[in-house]
Design a protein around this motif. Structure first.
Motif, PDB file in Angstrom:
ATOM      1  N   VAL A 112      56.589 -22.463 -80.109  1.00 13.35           N
ATOM      2  CA  VAL A 112      56.327 -21.903 -78.782  1.00 13.35           C
ATOM      3  C   VAL A 112      54.837 -21.994 -78.444  1.00 13.35           C
ATOM      4  O   VAL A 112      54.467 -22.407 -77.355  1.00 13.35           O
ATOM      5  N   ARG A 113      53.974 -21.617 -79.373  1.00 12.17           N
ATOM      6  CA  ARG A 113      52.526 -21.573 -79.123  1.00 12.17           C
ATOM      7  C   ARG A 113      51.868 -22.950 -79.126  1.00 12.17           C
ATOM      8  O   ARG A 113      50.920 -23.187 -78.388  1.00 12.17           O
ATOM      9  N   GLN A 114      52.316 -23.851 -79.984  1.00 11.63           N
ATOM     10  CA  GLN A 114      51.741 -25.194 -80.097  1.00 11.63           C
ATOM     11  C   GLN A 114      52.879 -26.200 -80.024  1.00 11.63           C
ATOM     12  O   GLN A 114      53.215 -26.846 -81.011  1.00 11.63           O
ATOM     13  N   SER A 115      53.446 -26.347 -78.863  1.00 14.90           N
ATOM     14  CA  SER A 115      54.698 -27.090 -78.703  1.00 14.90           C
ATOM     15  C   SER A 115      54.605 -28.559 -79.097  1.00 14.90           C
ATOM     16  O   SER A 115      55.620 -29.177 -79.376  1.00 14.90           O
ATOM     17  N   ARG A 116      53.411 -29.121 -79.145  1.00 14.40           N
ATOM     18  CA  ARG A 116      53.291 -30.534 -79.498  1.00 14.40           C
ATOM     19  C   ARG A 116      53.152 -30.762 -81.002  1.00 14.40           C
ATOM     20  O   ARG A 116      53.243 -31.887 -81.464  1.00 14.40           O
ATOM     21  N   LEU A 117      52.941 -29.704 -81.771  1.00  9.93           N
ATOM     22  CA  LEU A 117      52.767 -29.822 -83.212  1.00  9.93           C
ATOM     23  C   LEU A 117      54.126 -30.041 -83.877  1.00  9.93           C
ATOM     24  O   LEU A 117      55.063 -29.283 -83.659  1.00  9.93           O
ATOM     25  N   SER A 118      54.228 -31.065 -84.725  1.00 13.18           N
ATOM     26  CA  SER A 118      55.526 -31.447 -85.296  1.00 13.18           C
ATOM     27  C   SER A 118      55.872 -30.758 -86.602  1.00 13.18           C
ATOM     28  O   SER A 118      57.019 -30.838 -87.054  1.00 13.18           O
ATOM     29  N   VAL A 119      54.906 -30.117 -87.245  1.00 14.01           N
ATOM     30  CA  VAL A 119      55.135 -29.419 -88.508  1.00 14.01           C
ATOM     31  C   VAL A 119      54.425 -28.074 -88.417  1.00 14.01           C
ATOM     32  O   VAL A 119      53.202 -28.043 -88.337  1.00 14.01           O
TER      33      VAL A 119
END
Length: 144
Positions: A112-119
């Motif tokens: 939710v907070r860092q939606s582009r982070l994959s891990v």
């Protein structure tokens, strides 16, 4: 034991692909923060598998089978890594991004907070909440 969320585009590599293969290198991660999260993973840790783009839902649970090693899909000598994962179980009910966003316990997760982070890391409480929403119980035993 630590808990994680791994994002994948199901058209590229789905949880069903992982179940069929039974073990895979989680490779291709090209973000420094996500790489650091891969480096922190240890065998026995559990990860929720999230289908991004089309489905936008957590669909399964995987176990970290081996710690980080150099990512063979990256240029030789680079600092990118992968981890080996194996399937544990498909969630009886997929947990959608909308459901996750609506759940106060999950308000701070990286999805939710860092939606582009994959891990992204999860707390034990966040992991258990998603399992409960997917009508699953916690387990670290491989499927089959």
């Amino acid at each position: 034991m630590a808990y994680w969320l791994l994002k994948t585009e199901p058209a590229v590599y789905s949880f069903a692909d992982l179940e069929r293969e039974t073990l895979t290198a989680w490779s291709g991660v090209r973000n420094a923060q996500a790489r650091n999260n891969l480096l922190a993973m240890q065998p026995g840790d559990l990860a929720l598998i999230y289908h991004s783009v089309t489905q936008k839902a957590v669909v399964g649970v995987a176990e970290i089978a081996a710690a980080a090693t150099p990512d063979l899909t990256a240029p030789a000598g680079s600092h990118w890594v992968d981890v080996a994962i194996r399937p544990v179980r498909t969630l009886p009910q997929a947990v959608t991004l909308a459901q996750i966003k609506a759940e106060p316990v999950l308000a701070q997760i990286g999805l939710v907070r860092q939606s582009r982070l994959s891990v992204v890391p999860l707390t034990a409480a966040e992991f258990r909440q998603v399992l409960a929403m997917g009508h699953a119980v916690e387990t670290n035993q491989p499927a089959g």
